[in-house]
Design a protein around this motif. Structure first.
Motif, PDB file in Angstrom:
ATOM      1  N   HIS A 131       0.642  -1.438  -0.341  1.00  0.00           N
ATOM      2  CA  HIS A 131       0.030   0.237  -0.062  1.00  0.00           C
ATOM      3  C   HIS A 131       0.862   1.021  -0.333  1.00  0.00           C
ATOM      4  CE1 HIS A 131       0.433   1.058   4.271  1.00  0.00           C
ATOM      5  NE2 HIS A 131       1.364  -0.372   4.365  1.00  0.00           N
ATOM      6  N   ARG A 132       1.967   1.123   0.745  1.00  0.00           N
ATOM      7  CA  ARG A 132       3.139   2.386   0.935  1.00  0.00           C
ATOM      8  C   ARG A 132       3.367   2.836  -0.978  1.00  0.00           C
ATOM      9  NH1 ARG A 132       4.645   3.671   5.178  1.00  0.00           N
ATOM     10  NH2 ARG A 132       3.742   2.070   7.714  1.00  0.00           N
TER      11      ARG A 132
ATOM     12  N   GLU B 167     -10.667   1.240  -8.729  1.00  0.00           N
ATOM     13  CA  GLU B 167     -10.709  -0.425  -8.318  1.00  0.00           C
ATOM     14  C   GLU B 167      -9.727  -0.885  -7.684  1.00  0.00           C
ATOM     15  OE1 GLU B 167     -12.521  -1.966 -11.549  1.00  0.00           O
ATOM     16  OE2 GLU B 167     -13.589  -0.517 -12.163  1.00  0.00           O
ATOM     17  N   ASN B 168      -8.406  -0.665  -8.322  1.00  0.00           N
ATOM     18  CA  ASN B 168      -7.364  -1.175  -7.641  1.00  0.00           C
ATOM     19  C   ASN B 168      -6.890  -0.699  -6.216  1.00  0.00           C
ATOM     20  OD1 ASN B 168      -7.136  -2.870  -9.451  1.00  0.00           O
ATOM     21  ND2 ASN B 168      -5.612  -2.191 -11.139  1.00  0.00           N
ATOM     22  N   MET B 169      -6.700   0.344  -6.350  1.00  0.00           N
ATOM     23  CA  MET B 169      -7.256   0.501  -4.835  1.00  0.00           C
ATOM     24  C   MET B 169      -7.842   0.493  -4.021  1.00  0.00           C
ATOM     25  SD  MET B 169      -4.493   2.684  -5.067  1.00  0.00           S
ATOM     26  CE  MET B 169      -4.046   3.600  -4.036  1.00  0.00           C
ATOM     27  N   LEU B 170      -9.222   0.158  -4.222  1.00  0.00           N
ATOM     28  CA  LEU B 170     -10.147   0.433  -3.648  1.00  0.00           C
ATOM     29  C   LEU B 170     -10.251  -1.523  -2.576  1.00  0.00           C
ATOM     30  CD1 LEU B 170     -13.458   2.451  -4.965  1.00  0.00           C
ATOM     31  CD2 LEU B 170     -12.459   2.389  -2.562  1.00  0.00           C
ATOM     32  N   ALA B 171      -9.995  -2.359  -3.676  1.00  0.00           N
ATOM     33  CA  ALA B 171      -9.813  -3.502  -3.511  1.00  0.00           C
ATOM     34  C   ALA B 171      -8.435  -3.825  -2.717  1.00  0.00           C
ATOM     35  CB  ALA B 171      -9.182  -3.988  -4.853  1.00  0.00           C
ATOM     36  N   MET B 172      -7.479  -3.480  -3.118  1.00  0.00           N
ATOM     37  CA  MET B 172      -6.277  -3.268  -1.805  1.00  0.00           C
ATOM     38  C   MET B 172      -7.013  -2.930  -0.746  1.00  0.00           C
ATOM     39  SD  MET B 172      -2.305  -1.765  -2.568  1.00  0.00           S
ATOM     40  CE  MET B 172      -3.346  -0.094  -1.353  1.00  0.00           C
ATOM     41  N   TYR B 173      -7.201  -1.740  -0.274  1.00  0.00           N
ATOM     42  CA  TYR B 173      -7.367  -1.454   0.889  1.00  0.00           C
ATOM     43  C   TYR B 173      -8.238  -2.145   1.821  1.00  0.00           C
ATOM     44  CZ  TYR B 173      -4.716   2.900  -0.191  1.00  0.00           C
ATOM     45  OH  TYR B 173      -4.072   4.121   0.098  1.00  0.00           O
ATOM     46  N   ALA B 174      -9.931  -2.438   0.983  1.00  0.00           N
ATOM     47  CA  ALA B 174     -10.486  -3.253   1.178  1.00  0.00           C
ATOM     48  C   ALA B 174     -10.025  -4.964   1.830  1.00  0.00           C
ATOM     49  CB  ALA B 174     -11.608  -3.951   0.330  1.00  0.00           C
ATOM     50  N   ARG B 175      -9.292  -5.346   1.297  1.00  0.00           N
ATOM     51  CA  ARG B 175      -8.253  -6.250   2.471  1.00  0.00           C
ATOM     52  C   ARG B 175      -7.655  -5.474   3.487  1.00  0.00           C
ATOM     53  NH1 ARG B 175      -7.483  -6.741  -4.012  1.00  0.00           N
ATOM     54  NH2 ARG B 175      -5.606  -6.313  -3.715  1.00  0.00           N
ATOM     55  N   LEU B 176      -6.760  -4.691   3.325  1.00  0.00           N
ATOM     56  CA  LEU B 176      -6.069  -4.556   4.457  1.00  0.00           C
ATOM     57  C   LEU B 176      -6.968  -3.702   5.678  1.00  0.00           C
ATOM     58  CD1 LEU B 176      -3.071  -2.674   2.332  1.00  0.00           C
ATOM     59  CD2 LEU B 176      -3.307  -5.317   3.225  1.00  0.00           C
ATOM     60  N   ILE B 177      -8.361  -3.679   5.955  1.00  0.00           N
ATOM     61  CA  ILE B 177      -9.342  -3.099   6.302  1.00  0.00           C
ATOM     62  C   ILE B 177      -8.866  -1.467   6.279  1.00  0.00           C
ATOM     63  CG2 ILE B 177     -10.405  -3.320   8.357  1.00  0.00           C
ATOM     64  CD1 ILE B 177      -9.536  -6.041   8.841  1.00  0.00           C
ATOM     65  N   MET B 178      -8.850  -0.359   4.584  1.00  0.00           N
ATOM     66  CA  MET B 178      -8.156   0.528   6.056  1.00  0.00           C
ATOM     67  C   MET B 178      -9.345   1.527   4.752  1.00  0.00           C
ATOM     68  SD  MET B 178      -3.958   0.205   4.613  1.00  0.00           S
ATOM     69  CE  MET B 178      -3.412   2.262   4.785  1.00  0.00           C
ATOM     70  N   SER B 179     -10.917   1.652   5.711  1.00  0.00           N
ATOM     71  CA  SER B 179     -11.895   2.580   5.326  1.00  0.00           C
ATOM     72  C   SER B 179     -11.531   3.471   5.358  1.00  0.00           C
ATOM     73  CB  SER B 179     -12.794   1.784   6.095  1.00  0.00           C
ATOM     74  OG  SER B 179     -12.634   2.587   7.540  1.00  0.00           O
ATOM     75  N   ALA B 180     -10.852   4.095   5.488  1.00  0.00           N
ATOM     76  CA  ALA B 180     -10.706   5.735   5.832  1.00  0.00           C
ATOM     77  C   ALA B 180      -9.838   6.582   4.252  1.00  0.00           C
ATOM     78  CB  ALA B 180      -9.958   6.423   6.794  1.00  0.00           C
ATOM     79  N   SER B 181      -8.939   5.168   4.558  1.00  0.00           N
ATOM     80  CA  SER B 181      -8.025   5.351   3.059  1.00  0.00           C
ATOM     81  C   SER B 181      -9.237   5.258   1.422  1.00  0.00           C
ATOM     82  CB  SER B 181      -6.801   4.838   2.611  1.00  0.00           C
ATOM     83  OG  SER B 181      -6.006   4.680   3.731  1.00  0.00           O
ATOM     84  N   ALA B 182     -10.036   3.681   1.779  1.00  0.00           N
ATOM     85  CA  ALA B 182     -11.140   3.487   0.879  1.00  0.00           C
ATOM     86  C   ALA B 182     -11.721   4.878   0.556  1.00  0.00           C
ATOM     87  CB  ALA B 182     -11.090   2.494   0.785  1.00  0.00           C
ATOM     88  N   GLU B 183     -12.336   5.579   1.484  1.00  0.00           N
ATOM     89  CA  GLU B 183     -13.583   6.492   1.089  1.00  0.00           C
ATOM     90  C   GLU B 183     -12.468   7.567   0.049  1.00  0.00           C
ATOM     91  OE1 GLU B 183     -16.535   8.914   3.682  1.00  0.00           O
ATOM     92  OE2 GLU B 183     -14.550   8.031   5.289  1.00  0.00           O
ATOM     93  N   GLY B 184     -11.503   7.983   0.416  1.00  0.00           N
ATOM     94  CA  GLY B 184     -11.103   8.914   0.011  1.00  0.00           C
ATOM     95  C   GLY B 184     -10.498   8.339  -1.256  1.00  0.00           C
TER      96      GLY B 184
END
Length: 223
Positions: free
Chosen positions: A136-137, A160-177
């Motif tokens: 993710h970095r 789509e790739n960024m949202l899928a990665m943040y969903a797997r890593l349970i990074m909801s704030a980054s996914a919303e951004g």
């Protein structure tokens, strides 16, 4: 006394052999025309020294068949300037038409987007490669550089790739951004992007936000 050989009248009266050379001189230093031997020799030397005369007739050149007719009958060819059929930033039906300021600005923006396309494609590949291994970095660094490209058109697959990665890593704030970035860039979130954001909120146990995403999907006929 021995008998003298008989000589025919024609041979007896014929001139000697040197008659043609000396011009008919008989030995007295003059010719039949009254010229001396010295004059005859001088005239012959001058005739030998003079260069041979060239032929006075003109040499005719052979022409190709039909060349004369083509040059006389056909009209003179006029060279025309090569004119571009269409403008590089326009369409085929805008020739000779004055475009408005809005059309000029749109054409210029489209041209700048084409120029930035190679850089956008290279950064999009870096984002996809980092998201595939959940780095993710690295993905965030490439994604940040991609957003800074002037006149760059970010492909929907990047979000789509960024949202899928943040969903797997349970990074909801980054996914919303990332979801908000897609809306700000004028991209309509795809169904896969919405499902990825919904899973990110559910895994983070943020049910209120998950319900909002689900309502968004229902209003657009995704569910």
């Amino acid at each position: 006394s021995p008998a003298r050989p008989r000589v025919g009248a024609a041979r007896r009266n014929a001139p000697p052999r040197w008659h043609a050379v000396t011009g008919g001189s008989v030995g007295d230093g003059t010719s039949d025309d009254g010229m001396s031997d010295a004059s005859i020799e001088k005239k012959r030397d001058l005739s030998l020294k003079q260069p041979p005369k060239r032929a006075s007739g003109r040499v005719t050149r052979r022409r190709l068949p039909g060349a004369c007719e083509a040059s006389t009958n056909s009209a003179p060819q006029v060279r025309r300037r090569a004119v571009r059929k269409t403008n590089p930033t326009g369409t085929g039906d805008d020739r000779g038409r004055l475009r408005s300021d809005f059309e000029k600005a749109s054409a210029m923006s489209l041209l700048k987007t084409k120029v930035a396309a190679p850089e956008v494609a290279a950064l999009a590949q870096k984002v996809a490669a980092a998201c595939a291994v959940d780095a993710h970095r690295d993905a965030a660094a490439a994604y940040g550089s991609l957003k800074k490209v002037q006149h760059g058109d970010i492909p929907p697959a990047v979000f789509e790739n960024m949202l899928a990665m943040y969903a797997r890593l349970i990074m909801s704030a980054s996914a919303e951004g990332v979801f908000i970035d897609a809306l700000s860039f004028g991209k309509t979130p795809t169904e896969d992007a919405c499902w990825a954001l919904l899973r990110a909120f559910e895994r983070a146990e943020e049910q209120a936000r998950a319900d909002k995403v689900l309502l968004y999907m229902e209003t657009r006929g995704m569910v």
